[in-house]
Scaffold this active site. Structure first.
Site, short mmCIF file in Angstrom:
data_model
loop_
_atom_site.label_atom_id
_atom_site.label_comp_id
_atom_site.label_asym_id
_atom_site.label_seq_id
_atom_site.Cartn_x
_atom_site.Cartn_y
_atom_site.Cartn_z
N PRO A 30 0.68 -1.12 0.08
CA PRO A 30 -0.02 -0.13 -0.03
C PRO A 30 0.99 1.48 0.10
O PRO A 30 1.73 1.28 0.66
CB PRO A 30 -0.70 -0.28 1.30
CG PRO A 30 -0.24 -1.06 2.04
CD PRO A 30 0.54 -1.94 1.12
N ASN A 31 0.23 2.14 -0.61
CA ASN A 31 0.97 3.66 -0.81
C ASN A 31 2.10 3.78 -1.67
O ASN A 31 2.62 4.77 -2.01
CB ASN A 31 1.21 4.19 0.63
CG ASN A 31 -0.19 4.34 1.43
OD1 ASN A 31 -1.15 4.91 0.93
ND2 ASN A 31 -0.23 3.87 2.57
N ARG A 78 5.51 10.66 -2.57
CA ARG A 78 5.15 10.63 -1.12
C ARG A 78 6.58 10.67 -0.27
O ARG A 78 7.65 9.77 -0.50
CB ARG A 78 4.72 9.15 -1.19
CG ARG A 78 4.50 8.62 0.30
CD ARG A 78 4.41 6.89 0.36
NE ARG A 78 4.06 6.37 1.65
CZ ARG A 78 4.37 5.48 1.77
NH1 ARG A 78 4.76 4.42 1.26
NH2 ARG A 78 4.22 4.93 3.31
N TYR A 80 11.63 7.96 1.16
CA TYR A 80 11.33 6.86 -0.06
C TYR A 80 12.00 7.36 -1.33
O TYR A 80 11.94 6.61 -2.29
CB TYR A 80 9.86 6.62 -0.16
CG TYR A 80 9.09 6.16 1.13
CD1 TYR A 80 9.41 5.14 1.77
CD2 TYR A 80 8.17 6.95 1.55
CE1 TYR A 80 9.04 4.51 2.89
CE2 TYR A 80 7.35 6.66 2.92
CZ TYR A 80 7.96 5.44 3.25
OH TYR A 80 7.48 5.07 4.74
N ASN A 84 7.76 -5.74 -1.33
CA ASN A 84 7.87 -4.61 -0.30
C ASN A 84 6.20 -4.60 0.33
O ASN A 84 5.77 -3.99 -0.34
CB ASN A 84 8.24 -3.53 -0.92
CG ASN A 84 8.51 -2.42 0.27
OD1 ASN A 84 7.90 -2.46 1.17
ND2 ASN A 84 8.92 -1.16 -0.35
N ALA A 87 3.22 -0.94 4.56
CA ALA A 87 2.83 -0.98 5.83
C ALA A 87 2.07 -2.30 6.57
O ALA A 87 2.28 -2.57 7.63
CB ALA A 87 1.64 0.07 6.22
N GLU A 120 12.33 -9.66 1.19
CA GLU A 120 11.82 -8.47 1.58
C GLU A 120 12.75 -7.45 1.44
O GLU A 120 13.76 -7.22 1.53
CB GLU A 120 11.58 -8.87 3.30
CG GLU A 120 11.05 -7.59 3.90
CD GLU A 120 10.86 -7.84 5.44
OE1 GLU A 120 10.95 -9.08 5.94
OE2 GLU A 120 10.50 -6.91 6.16
N HIS A 151 12.62 -3.08 1.76
CA HIS A 151 12.05 -1.60 1.80
C HIS A 151 13.07 -0.48 1.54
O HIS A 151 14.21 -0.60 1.37
CB HIS A 151 12.05 -1.62 3.55
CG HIS A 151 11.21 -2.77 4.12
ND1 HIS A 151 9.95 -2.85 4.10
CD2 HIS A 151 11.66 -3.73 4.67
CE1 HIS A 151 9.26 -3.69 4.90
NE2 HIS A 151 10.69 -4.47 5.06
N ARG A 180 13.94 4.10 12.23
CA ARG A 180 12.48 4.88 12.09
C ARG A 180 11.70 4.61 13.33
O ARG A 180 12.16 4.05 14.17
CB ARG A 180 11.73 4.66 10.87
CG ARG A 180 12.56 5.29 9.42
CD ARG A 180 11.90 4.88 8.41
NE ARG A 180 10.64 5.64 8.29
CZ ARG A 180 9.71 5.73 7.47
NH1 ARG A 180 9.69 4.79 6.52
NH2 ARG A 180 8.48 6.62 7.50
C1 DQA Z 1 8.32 0.72 3.57
C2 DQA Z 1 8.63 1.03 5.16
C3 DQA Z 1 7.23 0.71 5.93
O1 DQA Z 1 7.62 0.97 7.02
C4 DQA Z 1 6.21 1.82 5.20
O2 DQA Z 1 4.91 1.57 6.01
C5 DQA Z 1 5.99 1.98 3.82
C6 DQA Z 1 7.23 1.48 3.08
C7 DQA Z 1 9.60 0.95 2.87
O3 DQA Z 1 9.54 0.82 1.74
O4 DQA Z 1 10.65 1.78 3.57
O5 DQA Z 1 4.87 2.01 3.47
O6 DQA Z 1 8.32 -0.52 3.43
#
Ligand code: DQA
Length: 150
Positions: free
Chosen positions: A12-13, A20, A25, A77, A80, A101, A103, A110
């Site tokens: 998501p997002n 964003r 990011y 990825n 959240a 995985e 990120h 963080r």
């Molecule tokens: C994320 C890190 C997560 O904590 C966050 O909710 C994201 C992006 C990252 O790519 O750094 O949406 O997965």
């Protein structure tokens, strides 16, 4: 012999990448990231599919679809959902496909709630904090593993 296949799942997002929170990011859009992954995959004759969803159910369904449509590797990825989703974890365990995985940000530098992942202990590996490069590093590793197996 079938063409090796890799599925990249963005949670998501991540559709908002580029605009964003660029301090966390980066400035690459999701399209940029996917295009760079496609370019590398093409060079190595790998079929690469990218999938983004803001919905946990859609991600679970996508992973479940691999039962009938196997891939060799998953890069994910979970965004959240990393910190919340037993359902996506269970789907990955069910299909039993090796995954990395990824990120963009260094989640360990963080907020505390980002330090726990429901995925890391069952992942082949975890990459965080390398921005968009992290996806490429994960892809190169996955390709290496696939080629070693063949
Ligand atoms: C994320 C890190 C997560 O904590 C966050 O909710 C994201 C992006 C990252 O790519 O750094 O949406 O997965």
């Amino acid at each position: 012999m079938r063409t090796p296949a890799i599925l990249v799942i963005h949670g998501p997002n991540l559709n908002l990448l580029g605009t964003r929170e660029p301090a966390h990011y980066g400035k690459s859009s999701l399209e940029d990231i996917n295009q760079n992954l496609q370019n590398v995959a093409k060079q190595h004759q790998i079929m690469l599919e990218t999938f983004q969803s803001n919905s946990e159910a859609d991600i679970v369904n996508k992973i479940q679809s691999l039962v009938n449509n196997k891939v060799d590797y998953i890069l994910i990825n979970p965004a959240a959902f990393t910190h919340t989703s037993v359902a996506i974890r269970d789907a990955l365990s069910a299909v039993n496909t090796p995954f990395i995985e990824v990120h963009l940000s260094n989640v360990h530098a963080r907020e505390h709630f980002r330090h726990h992942s429901y995925f890391s202990d069952i992942a082949i590996g975890v990459i965080c904090g390398l921005g968009a490069e992290g996806y490429l590093a994960a892809l190169r590793f996955a390709i290496q593993q696939i080629n070693q197996k063949q």
